[in-house]
Design an enzyme around this catalytic site. Structure first.
Site, PDB file in Angstrom:
ATOM      1  N   ARG A 106      29.971  34.593  44.689  1.00 44.09           N
ATOM      2  CA  ARG A 106      31.266  34.232  45.269  1.00 44.09           C
ATOM      3  C   ARG A 106      31.704  35.218  46.350  1.00 44.09           C
ATOM      4  O   ARG A 106      31.687  36.425  46.147  1.00 44.09           O
ATOM      5  CB  ARG A 106      32.327  34.165  44.168  1.00 44.09           C
ATOM      6  CG  ARG A 106      33.734  33.841  44.675  1.00 44.09           C
ATOM      7  CD  ARG A 106      34.686  33.620  43.515  1.00 44.09           C
ATOM      8  NE  ARG A 106      34.804  34.774  42.639  1.00 44.09           N
ATOM      9  CZ  ARG A 106      35.614  35.816  42.876  1.00 44.09           C
ATOM     10  NH1 ARG A 106      36.353  35.855  43.981  1.00 44.09           N
ATOM     11  NH2 ARG A 106      35.675  36.817  42.019  1.00 44.09           N
ATOM     12  N   GLY A 163      41.957  41.157  37.798  1.00 41.92           N
ATOM     13  CA  GLY A 163      42.174  40.849  39.205  1.00 41.92           C
ATOM     14  C   GLY A 163      42.304  42.083  40.074  1.00 41.92           C
ATOM     15  O   GLY A 163      42.170  43.218  39.620  1.00 41.92           O
ATOM     16  N   CYS A 209      41.859  56.499  42.769  1.00 42.21           N
ATOM     17  CA  CYS A 209      40.470  56.396  42.320  1.00 42.21           C
ATOM     18  C   CYS A 209      39.838  57.750  41.983  1.00 42.21           C
ATOM     19  O   CYS A 209      38.826  57.799  41.297  1.00 42.21           O
ATOM     20  CB  CYS A 209      39.621  55.698  43.386  1.00 42.21           C
ATOM     21  SG  CYS A 209      40.163  54.018  43.753  1.00 42.21           S
ATOM     22  N   CYS A 260      31.294  44.149  44.740  1.00 47.16           N
ATOM     23  CA  CYS A 260      32.642  44.703  44.567  1.00 47.16           C
ATOM     24  C   CYS A 260      32.811  45.157  43.123  1.00 47.16           C
ATOM     25  O   CYS A 260      32.382  44.464  42.197  1.00 47.16           O
ATOM     26  CB  CYS A 260      33.696  43.635  44.877  1.00 47.16           C
ATOM     27  SG  CYS A 260      33.572  42.889  46.514  1.00 47.16           S
ATOM     28  N   CYS A 261      33.442  46.289  42.931  1.00 47.29           N
ATOM     29  CA  CYS A 261      33.632  46.786  41.572  1.00 47.29           C
ATOM     30  C   CYS A 261      34.689  45.957  40.850  1.00 47.29           C
ATOM     31  O   CYS A 261      35.637  45.478  41.460  1.00 47.29           O
ATOM     32  CB  CYS A 261      34.030  48.259  41.587  1.00 47.29           C
ATOM     33  SG  CYS A 261      35.692  48.578  42.251  1.00 47.29           S
TER      34      CYS A 261
END
Length: 384
Positions: free
Chosen positions: A213, A127, A94, A224-225
């Site tokens: 969700r 995903g 990252c 969430c990214c």
């Protein structure tokens, strides 16, 4: 200790003279662009912003995570030029984009180049991240050992389990509420509506953030990214280069940049907060403040690594914006958005803007932030 004749070199000042980026987009969709095209757009925009030709660039550092060897050369050769300069490929998870910037800056700082290009790109899959090489040691296996010993492992995405569990540890230790993390998601998505480069540009209510969700524990999908395709580029120059090309009016000095990797505390004890990188973030911030002579109160704009809403809150404390355990109070005061002490992730952050790994550490912030603030900023991206 160094030998007696060794002397610390005189480090040169380094300036940003051009930036460029693509819009971050959802991967795997019809008509998605390949990485050379993404890199071409970002690189050409940065050179146009700097108003210099590619032939003036002396070295390039190119970051990407998912790609074959020498993809950096392919990204540059037929989009920017064939000048024979060194092109260094960088892969650091990252923090890949910021590592490429770190290397390109050091080349100028050490007097080895007058102008460098830091370029980052990523073409990802839809995903959650998946293991690419199951036949060899997983790089974060020792981190996983700490995590599994404390929390076990479920079928949920591993990264979400780690950062969600770090947030849960913070809640249990300091009384932080799920609403504090959700407010960060709400804030970042709200910021993103003004950023044309953001993958998502939609504002949500706090209730929509909290009831979207579920991914893991209190983390919902809007906290969430997402995975993303995209590219970003930065042109760096020495003071002499700036003067030679008459770039004084656009040059912005990098006052300080630090890179810190894991220390023993990451693997000692049973803290998930430390395991996900709290101490190395804190040490990087300490070094930046000490060497620049600045502190949190001198900063107006902050772009930080919000891979999950919980990591943004933890990073508030690691950066010294508030005492440990008081990140939730900072959120409640509104000190992380316009009208508060800092504007944090005005771009929308990773949560809304997206997270193409190789480009993330070079991404530009809100295009109009200098009009809204005094223009002083800190950007922090850590490896995970």
């Amino acid at each position: 200790m160094p030998p007696p004749e060794w002397k610390s070199p005189t480090l040169r000042r380094v300036f940003v003279v051009g930036v460029g980026m693509t819009k971050f987009t959802k991967p795997g969709v019809k008509n998605s662009r390949d990485y050379p095209d993404l890199a071409k757009e970002a690189g050409q925009k940065a050179l146009e912003d700097a108003q210099i030709p590619y032939s003036a660039v002396e070295q390039a550092c190119v970051g990407y995570v998912y790609g074959d060897s020498t993809s950096g050369q392919r990204a540059i050769y037929h989009s920017l030029g064939l000048t024979g300069i060194p092109i260094i490929n960088v892969n650091n998870n990252c923090s890949t984009g910021s590592t490429a910037l770190f290397m390109a800056r050091q080349l100028i700082q050490g007097g080895l180049a007058g102008c460098t290009l830091a370029l980052g790109f990523e073409k990802m899959e839809k995903g959650s991240f998946v293991l690419k090489f199951p036949d060899r040691t997983f790089p974060t296996d020792k981190h996983l050992e700490i995590f599994i010993a404390k929390c076990g492992l479920s079928p949920h995405p591993v990264a979400a389990q780690m950062f969600g569990s770090a947030g849960r540890e913070h809640m249990e230790k300091y009384g932080t509420k799920t609403e504090h993390f959700a407010k960060i998601g709400w804030k970042n998505h709200k910021h993103s509506i003004n950023n044309p480069y953001s993958q998502f540009q939609e504002e949500y209510s706090l209730d929509e953030i909290m009831t979207s969700r579920n991914v893991f524990d209190f983390l919902t999908v809007l906290q969430c990214c997402p995975t993303s395709d995209g590219a970003a580029a930065v042109v760096l120059a020495s003071e002499e280069f700036v003067r030679k090309y008459g770039l004084e009016s656009k040059a912005v000095e990098i006052l300080q940049q630090e890179m810190v990797t894991d220390m023993p505390s990451t693997f000692e004890g049973n803290s998930v907060i430390k395991m996900v990188g709290y101490d190395m973030t804190k040490e990087a911030a300490r070094r930046c403040y000490e060497k620049s002579g600045l502190g949190p109160s001198d900063i107006d704009v902050i772009e930080l690594h919000d891979c999950f809403s919980s990591n943004e809150l933890l990073t508030y404390e690691a950066l010294g914006l508030c005492p440990e355990g008081q990140g939730g109070m900072l959120v409640d005061r509104g000190d992380n958005t316009y009208g508060g002490k800092w504007v944090i992730n005005p771009s929308g952050g990773l949560l809304a803007k997206g997270h193409p790994l190789g480009a993330t550490g070079q991404r530009s912030t809100d295009q109009n932030y200098e009009e809204k603030t005094k223009g002083r900023g800190i950007a922090g991206v850590k490896s995970s």
